[in-house]
Scaffold this motif. Structure first.
Motif, PDB file in Angstrom:
ATOM      1  N   GLY A 700       0.014  25.556 -32.674  1.00 10.61           N
ATOM      2  CA  GLY A 700      -0.513  26.781 -32.215  1.00 10.61           C
ATOM      3  C   GLY A 700      -1.500  27.148 -33.162  1.00 10.61           C
ATOM      4  O   GLY A 700      -1.960  28.414 -32.944  1.00 10.61           O
ATOM      5  N   GLU A 701      -2.018  26.512 -34.209  1.00  8.97           N
ATOM      6  CA  GLU A 701      -2.938  26.986 -35.130  1.00  8.97           C
ATOM      7  C   GLU A 701      -4.332  26.085 -34.867  1.00  8.97           C
ATOM      8  O   GLU A 701      -3.998  24.997 -34.519  1.00  8.97           O
ATOM      9  N   SER A 702      -5.385  26.617 -35.810  1.00 10.42           N
ATOM     10  CA  SER A 702      -6.498  25.624 -35.360  1.00 10.42           C
ATOM     11  C   SER A 702      -6.347  24.526 -36.539  1.00 10.42           C
ATOM     12  O   SER A 702      -6.342  25.082 -37.733  1.00 10.42           O
ATOM     13  N   ASN A 703      -6.629  23.370 -35.945  1.00  7.82           N
ATOM     14  CA  ASN A 703      -6.753  22.401 -37.107  1.00  7.82           C
ATOM     15  C   ASN A 703      -8.048  21.740 -36.927  1.00  7.82           C
ATOM     16  O   ASN A 703      -8.354  20.530 -37.644  1.00  7.82           O
ATOM     17  N   GLY A 704      -8.975  22.157 -36.096  1.00  3.38           N
ATOM     18  CA  GLY A 704     -10.361  21.359 -35.783  1.00  3.38           C
ATOM     19  C   GLY A 704     -11.121  21.239 -37.251  1.00  3.38           C
ATOM     20  O   GLY A 704     -11.751  20.311 -37.112  1.00  3.38           O
ATOM     21  N   LYS A 705     -10.993  21.978 -37.936  1.00  2.50           N
ATOM     22  CA  LYS A 705     -11.753  21.705 -39.013  1.00  2.50           C
ATOM     23  C   LYS A 705     -10.910  21.269 -40.332  1.00  2.50           C
ATOM     24  O   LYS A 705     -11.609  21.048 -41.324  1.00  2.50           O
ATOM     25  N   ASN A 706      -9.827  20.895 -40.048  1.00  2.43           N
ATOM     26  CA  ASN A 706      -9.131  20.301 -41.185  1.00  2.43           C
ATOM     27  C   ASN A 706      -9.237  18.756 -41.155  1.00  2.43           C
ATOM     28  O   ASN A 706      -8.344  18.300 -40.501  1.00  2.43           O
ATOM     29  N   LEU A 707     -10.324  18.414 -41.226  1.00  8.08           N
ATOM     30  CA  LEU A 707     -10.425  16.840 -41.540  1.00  8.08           C
ATOM     31  C   LEU A 707     -10.269  16.039 -42.564  1.00  8.08           C
ATOM     32  O   LEU A 707     -10.756  14.999 -42.707  1.00  8.08           O
ATOM     33  N   ASP A 708      -9.772  16.729 -43.590  1.00  8.75           N
ATOM     34  CA  ASP A 708      -9.240  16.177 -44.935  1.00  8.75           C
ATOM     35  C   ASP A 708      -8.493  14.570 -44.549  1.00  8.75           C
ATOM     36  O   ASP A 708      -8.670  13.889 -45.377  1.00  8.75           O
ATOM     37  N   CYS A 709      -7.664  14.715 -43.660  1.00  7.36           N
ATOM     38  CA  CYS A 709      -6.740  13.557 -43.447  1.00  7.36           C
ATOM     39  C   CYS A 709      -7.500  12.359 -43.366  1.00  7.36           C
ATOM     40  O   CYS A 709      -7.285  11.256 -43.800  1.00  7.36           O
ATOM     41  N   PHE A 710      -8.826  12.672 -42.511  1.00 10.61           N
ATOM     42  CA  PHE A 710      -9.433  11.329 -42.419  1.00 10.61           C
ATOM     43  C   PHE A 710     -10.122  10.680 -43.637  1.00 10.61           C
ATOM     44  O   PHE A 710     -10.226   9.481 -43.700  1.00 10.61           O
ATOM     45  N   TYR A 711     -10.317  11.548 -44.576  1.00 13.95           N
ATOM     46  CA  TYR A 711     -10.915  10.979 -45.747  1.00 13.95           C
ATOM     47  C   TYR A 711      -9.758  10.634 -46.658  1.00 13.95           C
ATOM     48  O   TYR A 711      -9.686   9.601 -47.504  1.00 13.95           O
ATOM     49  N   ASN A 712      -8.621  10.976 -46.555  1.00 19.25           N
ATOM     50  CA  ASN A 712      -7.406  10.650 -47.268  1.00 19.25           C
ATOM     51  C   ASN A 712      -6.932   9.257 -46.610  1.00 19.25           C
ATOM     52  O   ASN A 712      -6.012   8.728 -47.390  1.00 19.25           O
ATOM     53  N   PHE A 713      -7.318   8.765 -45.349  1.00 21.94           N
ATOM     54  CA  PHE A 713      -6.758   7.574 -45.020  1.00 21.94           C
ATOM     55  C   PHE A 713      -7.305   6.568 -45.906  1.00 21.94           C
ATOM     56  O   PHE A 713      -6.879   5.520 -45.721  1.00 21.94           O
ATOM     57  N   VAL A 714      -8.325   6.545 -46.787  1.00 23.21           N
ATOM     58  CA  VAL A 714      -8.586   5.563 -47.444  1.00 23.21           C
ATOM     59  C   VAL A 714      -7.515   4.939 -48.466  1.00 23.21           C
ATOM     60  O   VAL A 714      -7.634   3.868 -48.951  1.00 23.21           O
ATOM     61  N   HIS A 715      -6.523   5.841 -48.788  1.00 22.92           N
ATOM     62  CA  HIS A 715      -5.436   5.511 -49.584  1.00 22.92           C
ATOM     63  C   HIS A 715      -4.351   4.707 -48.847  1.00 22.92           C
ATOM     64  O   HIS A 715      -3.324   4.398 -49.410  1.00 22.92           O
ATOM     65  N   LEU A 716      -4.468   4.396 -47.513  1.00 24.21           N
ATOM     66  CA  LEU A 716      -3.710   3.521 -46.726  1.00 24.21           C
ATOM     67  C   LEU A 716      -3.927   2.298 -46.242  1.00 24.21           C
ATOM     68  O   LEU A 716      -4.340   2.067 -45.293  1.00 24.21           O
ATOM     69  N   GLY A 717      -4.238   1.474 -47.532  1.00 19.45           N
ATOM     70  CA  GLY A 717      -4.768   0.366 -47.371  1.00 19.45           C
ATOM     71  C   GLY A 717      -4.152  -0.730 -46.220  1.00 19.45           C
ATOM     72  O   GLY A 717      -4.601  -1.762 -45.776  1.00 19.45           O
ATOM     73  N   GLN A 718      -2.730  -0.600 -46.367  1.00 19.74           N
ATOM     74  CA  GLN A 718      -1.766  -1.336 -45.483  1.00 19.74           C
ATOM     75  C   GLN A 718      -1.627  -0.890 -44.373  1.00 19.74           C
ATOM     76  O   GLN A 718      -0.883  -1.548 -43.287  1.00 19.74           O
ATOM     77  N   LEU A 719      -2.145   0.256 -43.754  1.00 16.29           N
ATOM     78  CA  LEU A 719      -1.897   0.956 -42.292  1.00 16.29           C
ATOM     79  C   LEU A 719      -2.488  -0.089 -41.392  1.00 16.29           C
ATOM     80  O   LEU A 719      -3.609  -0.599 -41.427  1.00 16.29           O
ATOM     81  N   GLU A 720      -1.665  -0.434 -40.120  1.00 19.95           N
ATOM     82  CA  GLU A 720      -1.856  -1.308 -39.301  1.00 19.95           C
ATOM     83  C   GLU A 720      -1.938  -0.599 -37.707  1.00 19.95           C
ATOM     84  O   GLU A 720      -2.643  -1.251 -37.054  1.00 19.95           O
ATOM     85  N   LYS A 721      -1.256   0.655 -37.796  1.00 15.11           N
ATOM     86  CA  LYS A 721      -1.434   1.296 -36.318  1.00 15.11           C
ATOM     87  C   LYS A 721      -1.449   2.719 -36.744  1.00 15.11           C
ATOM     88  O   LYS A 721      -0.620   3.245 -37.544  1.00 15.11           O
ATOM     89  N   LEU A 722      -2.360   3.452 -36.020  1.00 16.37           N
ATOM     90  CA  LEU A 722      -2.468   5.002 -36.035  1.00 16.37           C
ATOM     91  C   LEU A 722      -2.750   5.384 -34.868  1.00 16.37           C
ATOM     92  O   LEU A 722      -3.288   5.075 -33.987  1.00 16.37           O
ATOM     93  N   SER A 723      -1.713   6.408 -34.651  1.00 18.08           N
ATOM     94  CA  SER A 723      -1.758   7.442 -33.293  1.00 18.08           C
ATOM     95  C   SER A 723      -1.912   9.086 -33.811  1.00 18.08           C
ATOM     96  O   SER A 723      -1.351   9.300 -34.425  1.00 18.08           O
ATOM     97  N   ILE A 724      -2.830   9.498 -32.919  1.00 17.29           N
ATOM     98  CA  ILE A 724      -3.273  10.864 -33.277  1.00 17.29           C
ATOM     99  C   ILE A 724      -3.034  11.464 -31.489  1.00 17.29           C
ATOM    100  O   ILE A 724      -3.674  11.054 -30.865  1.00 17.29           O
ATOM    101  N   LYS A 725      -2.211  12.448 -31.610  1.00 15.79           N
ATOM    102  CA  LYS A 725      -2.047  13.248 -30.461  1.00 15.79           C
ATOM    103  C   LYS A 725      -1.958  14.627 -30.588  1.00 15.79           C
ATOM    104  O   LYS A 725      -1.800  15.350 -31.593  1.00 15.79           O
TER     105      LYS A 725
END
Length: 858
Positions: A700-725
């Motif tokens: 119910g709130e705006s997350n459109g400009k909250n893109l920090d998570c994309f930059y923080n994905f760099v710390h998930l070197g073992q990640l094999e599956k990502l789902s965004i909904k």
């Protein structure tokens, strides 16, 4: 189940008392160490045991004695722990510790006795068996360097063939053998007959003869998919549920329900030429309950039934001559099936002779041939070993016996190694004809505690090996595979499930509530499965000792909440609530300190959608799954998952706080569904081994400009599956500051976007991910953005592309409107292969329907 009981208690001792920093420090730790050592001896002795014994033999009796004694000791220890951990007063705490000390003393004495008894039986068996043939020949001078022309009998009876390696996974064509004429007859009745009125065609035969296999071959034949506008498949089974049948059919035809399932299905089928397959139907009442849903439009629609009962088939046929009798395989067909299962057609003459002799005993029954052949394939390739199998087949099978198949199946079960028997019997907790998701099954096995812990390997990896072994032995069957050939879902044949029920009942492992095949009995058991009739289960008596509770099709009632509160030793709670209010059930599980697997689906929390973990004492939890209508986890006031050191998988509709993580949580591998605001460097650096992540942007709130998570994905070197909904205002992906083509998510293989507002130009960045194999897009791109121009350098490793919701998008490189999905798919696949040399599977979903069922993210 001696092995399972010993392995389980060993794990319990290690979990509570023998870690480097044990949860419960004991002054009498030496007793625990002695008990652990005794259990280790019993475990290794059972693993190495190859003693051949009859069902009534001394070894069988000893195994039952070990099972009962060890299970009882574990139950007593765990029951004391349920009092010790929450105990407030010192006096009560000390009293529990004294009782626990007494239990350990008794258990050490009992296992000492069992060790001596086991050694005595093994010694007596070895003496009775005498020296081996080779040893006798050495003693008589025929071997040990002899130059005599006497043949090497030891070698002759132990011929080894490397192609028969018992460790190699079995891979064979699981299609149909024989029944060619029956196949042609059915195809003619379904598609080539001139009759336009609705007709029912039935396939009749005994269990294991191949009715479902034949029906499946017909159902998937290209001429069938071309001839019928709509196809649907439903498995009925003896214990059928009309609502479940209708829901399954509605799901197959992609219909929407207005509340009246029967009427919704009928409307969707109206004026369509359809084929409905009703598999494994047992009663005329089951047919009567659904047949009114099939409209008669005189357009050539057909219904295909399979049944063991001729009277049911003839009733549904309404007297028409449309019943196909399944024949047994002849000698040549039986041998061809044997060779197909083995994956080869040429054998040494001695092995071919044994194989043909064994196949003959199966009397042309395909299931029996597949199972016994799989057993031989996993048996050491020595003539003596194979002859022992044939000897046992001869002992179990009586010619012309209706029980021949069941006896062969039992032989295959009896030959399983100890660690696989509990895995196989566990299939009895699932309903008949149930499609079991593999990732759920391996998590359940890991939680139950009957798998041996191996250094440097997690239990789910060990469980996958066990499952593959059962598949190789044809005791369970792969139902669906993923794009890369890995197992996705598993099924078990009705006859094999019946075997699971009988043996699990005999071993005091399983009580099934509401299954007519297994009479309810008031006796202590480890697993409880309620298919229906929950009111039959007493709330007290000895059921408080049960370790797992399964309820796949439940309706919430206060009785369930009351029952769970009495099950103090539960390790597994797996309940499908069938949208109902269930906050009480969730609260009832809060103090189950032994809980390792919790799954509550379709939960509704009244007016309060939030819950936290402050009251939950889940120290041992491995999988935590709570799904329902807007369920939200908020651990802001609690330590949250920080006090769950063994947690591997967590799935909740929305997670807005995970509590405080003061240390690295190295076991956590799967999280669904995080609020984007939680995707911080602080969190990701504390879960470095995360392999699967789901992000839900709806709050119910705006997350459109909250893109920090994309930059923080760099710390998930073992990640094999990502789902965004549900990130509706996500309208771009960061282009700068991220090394998309190199070190950004280097192990990511699967990526899914659902309900976002991206641009097709963002796919250029996605295409740079170095190891991406699967891309799923569902209502992802803004409606005004209708052109995707893929980069020639992108998606080099892509194997599967799945679309949903783009009726007007065009792919410039192919110059086709997306609505023409068949030509589009073929050309994209050809272009990918020509450019990069790797195969690409393309799926689409639009106004014409769906090619694929979406897999669960859980």
């Amino acid at each position: 189940m001696a092995y399972a009981s010993v392995t389980s208690l060993k794990g319990t001792l290690h979990l509570h008392f023998l870690q480097s920093q044990p949860r419960l420090s004991l002054i009498y730790k030496q007793k625990v160490v002695s008990l652990h050592r005794n259990l280790g001896f019993l475990q290794e002795s059972l693993e190495k045991s190859e003693i051949a014994y009859d069902d009534a033999g001394a070894m069988k009796d000893l195994e039952a004695e070990i099972r009962d004694a060890v299970f009882e000791a574990e139950e007593r220890i765990e029951m004391e722990l349920t009092t010790i951990y929450p105990a407030k007063g010192l006096t009560k705490h000390l009293a529990c510790l004294l009782r626990l000390h007494g239990i350990f003393n008794e258990a050490v004495k009992k296992t000492d006795y069992l060790k001596k008894k086991l050694i005595k039986i093994k010694t007596e068996k070895q003496l009775a068996k005498g020296p081996s043939q080779g040893e006798r020949m050495r003693q008589s001078g025929l071997l040990h360097g002899s130059t005599s022309s006497q043949p090497d009998l030891e070698h002759e009876n132990n011929i080894t063939v490397s192609k028969f390696s018992k460790n190699a996974p079995m891979k064979y064509d699981s299609g149909m053998f024989g029944c060619n004429e029956e196949f042609k007859t059915i195809m003619d009745q379904l598609t080539r007959q001139s009759a336009k009125q609705l007709q029912v065609v039935s396939i009749v035969g005994m269990g294991g003869i191949g009715k479902t296999t034949l029906a499946r071959k017909v159902y998937e034949d290209p001429s069938i998919t071309y001839h019928f506008y709509i196809r649907a498949w439903v498995a009925v089974s003896q214990e059928y549920n009309v609502e479940q049948m209708l829901q399954c059919l509605i799901g197959c035809v992609n219909a929407t329900s207005n509340g009246n399932l029967a009427e919704s299905l009928r409307k969707h089928l109206k004026n369509q030429r359809y084929l409905i397959v009703i598999d494994d139907i047992w009663s005329t009442t089951a047919w009567d309950s659904v047949q009114r849903c099939f409209p008669e439009d005189n357009n050539g629609s057909r219904i295909l039934l399979t049944s063991r009962l001729r009277e049911v088939a003839e009733y549904a046929n309404s007297g028409n001559n449309s019943t196909i009798n399944m024949p047994f395989l002849d000698a040549n067909e039986s041998w061809n099936l044997y060779c197909n299962v083995f994956g080869q057609t040429e054998f040494l003459s001695v092995f071919e002779q044994i194989g043909r002799s064994t196949v003959k005993k199966c009397n042309g029954l395909p299931l029996a041939i597949i199972v016994i052949t799989s057993l031989l394939s996993k048996t050491e390739a020595a003539v003596e070993k194979w002859n022992n199998v044939v000897k046992n087949v001869n002992r179990y099978v009586i010619d012309d016996s209706n029980d021949a198949c069941s006896r062969i199946l039992y032989l295959s079960y009896n030959q399983l190694r100890h660690h696989l028997k509990a895995c196989f019997l566990y299939f009895g907790v699932f309903p008949e004809d149930y499609e079991i998701r593999v990732k759920k099954l391996v998590r359940l096995w890991a939680a139950e505690g009957f798998l041996r812990v191996e250094d440097h390997r997690n239990m789910e990896e060990v469980a996958m090996e066990c499952l593959q072994d059962l598949v190789d032995r044809s005791l369970v069957f792969v139902s669906k595979q993923s794009y890369n050939g890995k197992m996705k879902t598993i099924r078990i044949h009705d006859l094999l499930r019946d075997l699971c029920l009988r043996e699990a009942h005999h071993e005091n492992l399983l009580n099934v509530i509401g299954d007519e095949k297994l009479p309810f009995y008031k006796k202590s058991c480890r697993w409880i499965s309620a298919t229906s009739k929950l009111h039959l289960l007493p709330s007290r008596m000895c059921f408080h000792k049960s370790h797992s509770f399964h309820y796949p099709y439940s309706y919430y009632s206060e009785r369930m909440e009351h029952l769970i509160s009495h099950f103090k030793l539960l390790r597994v709670v797996d309940i499908e609530l069938m949208p109902s209010y269930g906050y009480g059930v969730l609260n009832a599980t809060a103090n189950l300190i032994h809980l390792r697997y919790l799954a509550l689906r379709n939960l509704v929390l009244n007016n309060n959608r939030y819950f936290d973990l402050e009251l939950f004492e889940y120290w041992n939890i491995q999988s935590f799954i709570v799904c329902g209508d807007h369920i939200t986890l908020d651990c802001a006031k609690a330590s949250g998952i920080g006090k769950m050191p063994l947690l591997r998988n967590i799935c909740i509709n929305r997670i807005v706080s995970l509590g405080t993580l003061s240390v690295v949580h190295g076991n956590l591998e799967s999280i669904y569904w995080l609020d984007p605001k939680l995707c911080t460097q602080y969190l990701f650096t504390r879960i470095p081994n995360l392999k699967k992540l789901g992000i839900d942007g709806y709050d119910g709130e705006s997350n459109g400009k909250n893109l920090d998570c994309f930059y923080n994905f760099v710390h998930l070197g073992q990640l094999e599956k990502l789902s965004i909904k549900n990130w509706y205002d996500l309208n771009c992906i960061p282009r700068s500051g991220i090394s998309w083509a190199t070190d950004f998510l280097p192990n990511l293989k699967k990526l899914k976007f659902v309900w976002t507002n991206l641009a097709w130009s963002d796919m250029r960045l996605i295409g740079m991910l170095p190891n991406l194999e699967v891309l799923k897009l569902k209502h992802v791109v803004a409606s005004e953005d209708i052109m995707w121009e893929p980069s020639k350098e992108g998606f080099r490793r892509l194997k599967k592309l799945w679309f949903c919701g783009y009726h007007h998008t065009s792919i410039d490189s192919v110059n086709l409107v997306f609505g023409f999905r068949f030509g589009f798919r073929k050309l994209i696949q050809e272009e990918q292969y020509n450019n990069y040399g790797n195969a690409l599977l393309v799926r689409s979903k639009n106004i014409m329907g769906s090619d694929e069922e979406e897999e669960s993210d859980e």
